[in-house]
Design a protein around this motif. Structure first.
Motif, mmCIF file in Angstrom:
data_model
loop_
_atom_site.group_PDB
_atom_site.id
_atom_site.type_symbol
_atom_site.label_atom_id
_atom_site.label_comp_id
_atom_site.label_asym_id
_atom_site.label_seq_id
_atom_site.Cartn_x
_atom_site.Cartn_y
_atom_site.Cartn_z
ATOM 1 N N ARG A 34 -0.360 -10.134 4.943
ATOM 2 C CA ARG A 34 0.557 -9.397 4.063
ATOM 3 C C ARG A 34 -0.199 -8.393 3.185
ATOM 4 O O ARG A 34 0.253 -7.261 2.981
ATOM 5 C CB ARG A 34 1.306 -10.404 3.176
ATOM 6 C CG ARG A 34 2.264 -9.708 2.193
ATOM 7 C CD ARG A 34 1.809 -9.928 0.771
ATOM 8 N NE ARG A 34 2.267 -8.906 -0.135
ATOM 9 C CZ ARG A 34 3.474 -8.847 -0.709
ATOM 10 N NH1 ARG A 34 4.372 -9.747 -0.434
ATOM 11 N NH2 ARG A 34 3.747 -7.887 -1.552
ATOM 12 N N VAL A 35 -1.368 -8.801 2.653
ATOM 13 C CA VAL A 35 -2.136 -7.904 1.778
ATOM 14 C C VAL A 35 -2.579 -6.659 2.541
ATOM 15 O O VAL A 35 -2.493 -5.538 2.027
ATOM 16 C CB VAL A 35 -3.354 -8.643 1.179
ATOM 17 C CG1 VAL A 35 -4.271 -7.664 0.452
ATOM 18 C CG2 VAL A 35 -2.884 -9.725 0.221
ATOM 19 N N VAL A 38 0.902 -4.598 3.175
ATOM 20 C CA VAL A 38 1.686 -4.158 2.022
ATOM 21 C C VAL A 38 0.797 -3.509 0.961
ATOM 22 O O VAL A 38 0.950 -2.329 0.630
ATOM 23 C CB VAL A 38 2.486 -5.334 1.424
ATOM 24 C CG1 VAL A 38 3.278 -4.871 0.205
ATOM 25 C CG2 VAL A 38 3.419 -5.928 2.474
ATOM 26 N N GLU A 39 -0.136 -4.266 0.401
ATOM 27 C CA GLU A 39 -0.943 -3.749 -0.706
ATOM 28 C C GLU A 39 -1.911 -2.651 -0.271
ATOM 29 O O GLU A 39 -2.137 -1.683 -1.005
ATOM 30 C CB GLU A 39 -1.725 -4.901 -1.363
ATOM 31 C CG GLU A 39 -0.930 -5.688 -2.405
ATOM 32 C CD GLU A 39 0.151 -6.545 -1.794
ATOM 33 O OE1 GLU A 39 1.114 -6.882 -2.501
ATOM 34 O OE2 GLU A 39 0.019 -6.903 -0.590
ATOM 35 N N LEU A 40 -2.492 -2.785 0.927
ATOM 36 C CA LEU A 40 -3.454 -1.769 1.386
ATOM 37 C C LEU A 40 -2.820 -0.734 2.298
ATOM 38 O O LEU A 40 -3.490 0.237 2.687
ATOM 39 C CB LEU A 40 -4.631 -2.442 2.103
ATOM 40 C CG LEU A 40 -5.442 -3.453 1.278
ATOM 41 C CD1 LEU A 40 -6.640 -3.960 2.087
ATOM 42 C CD2 LEU A 40 -5.917 -2.824 -0.033
ATOM 43 N N SER A 100 -10.384 -1.788 0.935
ATOM 44 C CA SER A 100 -9.780 -0.890 -0.059
ATOM 45 C C SER A 100 -10.707 0.263 -0.427
ATOM 46 O O SER A 100 -10.242 1.303 -0.896
ATOM 47 C CB SER A 100 -9.410 -1.669 -1.323
ATOM 48 O OG SER A 100 -10.573 -2.181 -1.952
ATOM 49 N N ASP A 168 -0.805 -14.397 -8.685
ATOM 50 C CA ASP A 168 -0.088 -13.521 -9.632
ATOM 51 C C ASP A 168 -0.723 -13.591 -11.019
ATOM 52 O O ASP A 168 -1.012 -14.694 -11.516
ATOM 53 C CB ASP A 168 1.383 -13.934 -9.723
ATOM 54 C CG ASP A 168 2.144 -13.574 -8.453
ATOM 55 O OD1 ASP A 168 1.778 -12.575 -7.809
ATOM 56 O OD2 ASP A 168 3.090 -14.308 -8.113
ATOM 57 N N PHE A 170 -1.403 -10.023 -9.131
ATOM 58 C CA PHE A 170 -2.290 -9.808 -7.985
ATOM 59 C C PHE A 170 -3.382 -8.788 -8.277
ATOM 60 O O PHE A 170 -3.169 -7.773 -8.938
ATOM 61 C CB PHE A 170 -1.486 -9.323 -6.775
ATOM 62 C CG PHE A 170 -2.362 -9.055 -5.577
ATOM 63 C CD1 PHE A 170 -2.795 -10.096 -4.784
ATOM 64 C CD2 PHE A 170 -2.776 -7.752 -5.277
ATOM 65 C CE1 PHE A 170 -3.611 -9.864 -3.697
ATOM 66 C CE2 PHE A 170 -3.590 -7.512 -4.185
ATOM 67 C CZ PHE A 170 -4.011 -8.570 -3.394
ATOM 68 N N SER A 171 -4.571 -9.109 -7.773
ATOM 69 C CA SER A 171 -5.683 -8.163 -7.699
ATOM 70 C C SER A 171 -6.568 -8.625 -6.552
ATOM 71 O O SER A 171 -6.547 -9.802 -6.161
ATOM 72 C CB SER A 171 -6.482 -8.143 -9.011
ATOM 73 O OG SER A 171 -7.221 -9.339 -9.168
#
Length: 447
Positions: A34-35, A38-40, A100, A168, A170-171
Motif C-alpha cells: 500500500r505504501v 499510495v504514499e509513493l 522516496s 499513525d 504516518f512517516s
C-alpha cells in the motif's frame, strides 16, 4: 530423531512459528504494498512483481527440505528461515523508504529483500510442517493443521491491527521502526516456540538402521521422490487446487463493486465475511477429527475432495449471481464459499502432513518441499491469471458481468478437476517403504 510425540501444548507452541511467519508476511505483502502504491505513487505493478518474486523463490523449497533431511533436524532450518525472513522484512522497509529519494536503488534493494523473504518462508515453512508431521500422532494431524493455520491468520490480524495503530501519524521513518519491531518480535517468538521441542537426530549422511544407504545428491533425491506415484500425484493436485483457490482472491472484491455496486467499505466487509467462513470450515474439519479415528465421518480424503467439490459448486453459483445481482444473497454465497475453502484447505494440509512419511525414508523434507513449491507457484500464478482473464474477457466481450461469470466458472472447473486428482492419490504406495499406519489418506488413526 527421538520418539517424543507432541501434545496439544507442543502443537500450539509450533503454531506460534506460523503466527510469527504470518506477522511478517502480512507486513511485507500488504502494508509495504500500500505504501508503495499510495504514499509513493509508484505503479501497482511494482509490488505485484515483488510479491510474485517471493513466490517464485519458493521453487527452491525441495532443495531447502533436502538440506533438513541431510542434517536430520528441522529446528535449525526453522530458525534460519525465520532469521532470513526477519532480515528480509527489515531490509524491505528500508528499501521502500529509500525509494522516496533514490527510486532505482530502492527498487534494487527491494528485489534483494523479497528474494530473501521468499527463501526464509520456504525454509521455515517447509521444515515446520515436516516437524509437525513427524511428531504429531495421526489422529491429531487434522486438528493440528487447523490450529497452526488459524494461528497464522491470527498473526495476520494482530499485526495488521497493532501495526496500523503504530503507523499513525504516518512517516517513512515510523514505517521502518515499526517494521524492525515486528521483525524482531516475530523472530524472538519463533525462537521461544522451537526451543527444546525437537529431539536429537542421526544425520542422513551417516549409516543407521533406519537409513542403511547414505543420502544421495539432491538431484537423485528429488528424482526418487518424483518417481513416487503418491508424491507426484499429490503435487499435481496441490498445484491445480491452489490455482483455483488463489485465482478468486484478487477478483472477488472488484466483482462485488462492479457487478453488485458495493462501496469499497462494503466490499472490504464482504472479505471479512469470507474469512469468517474460512474459520468455520477449518473448525468443522478439526471437530470432526475425533470421529475420523472411529471411521464415522470418512477420512481426510473425503474432506479434501468434498471441500473441492463444494468450492466448485459455490463458484458456479457465484458465476450465476452475476446475472441476478439485484436479488442475489451475495453475503451468504461468499460466506459459504469461505466455509468450503476453509474445509478444503485445512484437510489438504492435514493430508500433506500424513503423506509426508509415505515413501522412501529420509526424504520427508524433499517431499514436503515439492508440495510447498507447487503451492507457491500456483499462488503466484493464480492471482495473475485470474485478473488477466477478467481483463481479457472484459475487452473481448465488452461485458464485465459475463467476464466475471466465465472466470468464476473456469475456477469451478479447476476445483472439480482437483477433486478428481485427489481421488487418484489414494492407491498403492510407490517405490520405497510401505506406508506407516495411519499414513496417506487412510482414516486418521489407522484401521
Amino acid at each position: 530423531m527421538s520418539g517424543k510425540r507432541l501434545g496439544w501444548f507442543g502443537i500450539i507452541r509450533l503454531g506460534l512459528v506460523q503466527t510469527a511467519l504470518g506477522a511478517i508476511v502480512v507486513l511485507t505483502t500488504s502494508t509495504l504494498n500500500r505504501v508503495m502504491v499510495v504514499e509513493l505513487a509508484l505503479p501497482a505493478t511494482l509490488p505485484g512483481v515483488l510479491v510474485g518474486l517471493h513466490y517464485a523463490v519458493q521453487v527452491l523449497r525441495p532443495r531447502l527440505g533436502y538440506g533438513s533431511d541431510v542434517g536430520g533436524r528441522r529446528t535449525p532450518w526453522i530458525v534460519g528461515g525465520m532469521l532470513a525472513l526477519s532480515l528480509g522484512a527489515a531490509t524491505a522497509s528500508l528499501a521502500v523508504a529509500l525509494m522516496s529519494v533514490q527510486p532505482l536503488l530502492g527498487i534494487a534493494l527491494a528485489v534483494l529483500a523479497f528474494t530473501v523473504i521468499g527463501g526464509g518462508v520456504g525454509a521455515a515453512g517447509t521444515s515446520l510442517l515436516v516437524l509437525l508431521a513427524k511428531q504429531v500422532d495421526p489422529e491429531r494431524r487434522g486438528p493440528a493443521a487447523t490450529i497452526v493455520w488459524m494461528m497464522m491468520i491470527a498473526g495476520f490480524v494482530v499485526t495488521a491491527t497493532v501495526a496500523g495503530h503504530l503507523l499513525d501519524p504516518f512517516s517513512l521513518t515510523r514505517l521502518v521502526a515499526v517494521s524492525l519491531g515486528v521483525a524482531a518480535a516475530a523472530f524472538v517468538l519463533a525462537l521461544i516456540a522451537v526451543f527444546g521441542i525437537e529431539g536429537r537426530a542421526v544425520p542422513a549422511l551417516q549409516e543407521s538402521p533406519q537409513s542403511p544407504q547414505p543420502m544421495p545428491p539432491f538431484r537423485e533425491a528429488i528424482r526418487q521422490v518424483w518417481g513416487e506415484s503418491r508424491a507426484r500425484r499429490f503435487a499435481v493436485f496441490v498445484f491445480v487446487s491452489m490455482l483455483a483457490y488463489s485465482g478468486q482472491d484478487l477478483i472477488l472484491e472488484p466483482f462485488a463493486g462492479t457487478v453488485f455496486g458495493l462501496t469499497p467499505g462494503e466490499s472490504t466487509r464482504l472479505s471479512g465475511v469470507q474469512h469468517a467462513g474460512v474459520f468455520l470450515g477449518m473448525l468443522l474439519v478439526a471437530l470432526a477429527c475425533g470421529r475420523l479415528a472411529r471411521g464415522r465421518l470418512g477420512s481426510l480424503l473425503g474432506w479434501t475432495v468434498g471441500g473441492c467439490i463444494a468450492s466448485g459448486a459455490v463458484l458456479l453459483t457465484l458465476a450465476f449471481s452475476a446475472f441476478a445481482a439485484g436479488s442475489w444473497p451475495l453475503r451468504a454465497t461468499v460466506f459459504t464459499l469461505g466455509v468450503a475453502n476453509g474445509a478444503f484447505a485445512v484437510a489438504a494440509i492435514g493430508a500433506m502432513m500424513s503423506l509426508v512419511n509415505d515413501g522412501r525414508a529420509k526424504r520427508e523434507g524433499v517431499r514436503m518441499g515439492l508440495w510447498g513449491a507447487a503451492q507457491a507457484i500456483a499462488f503466484g500464478l493464480g492471482g495473475l491469471l485470474g485478473t488477466l482473464a477478467v481483463d481479457l474477457l472484459r475487452w473481448a466481450l465488452a461485458a464485465p458481468t459475463s467476464a466475471y461469470a466465465l472466470v468464476f466458472a473456469g475456477e469451478a472447473m479447476l476445483f472439480f478437476l482437483a477433486a478428481g486428482l485427489a481421488l487418484r492419490v489414494k492407491g498403492p504406495a510407490a517405490a520405497g517403504r510401505s506406508p506407516a499406519r495411519g499414513a496417506g489418506y487412510a482414516p486418521v488413526g489407522g484401521d
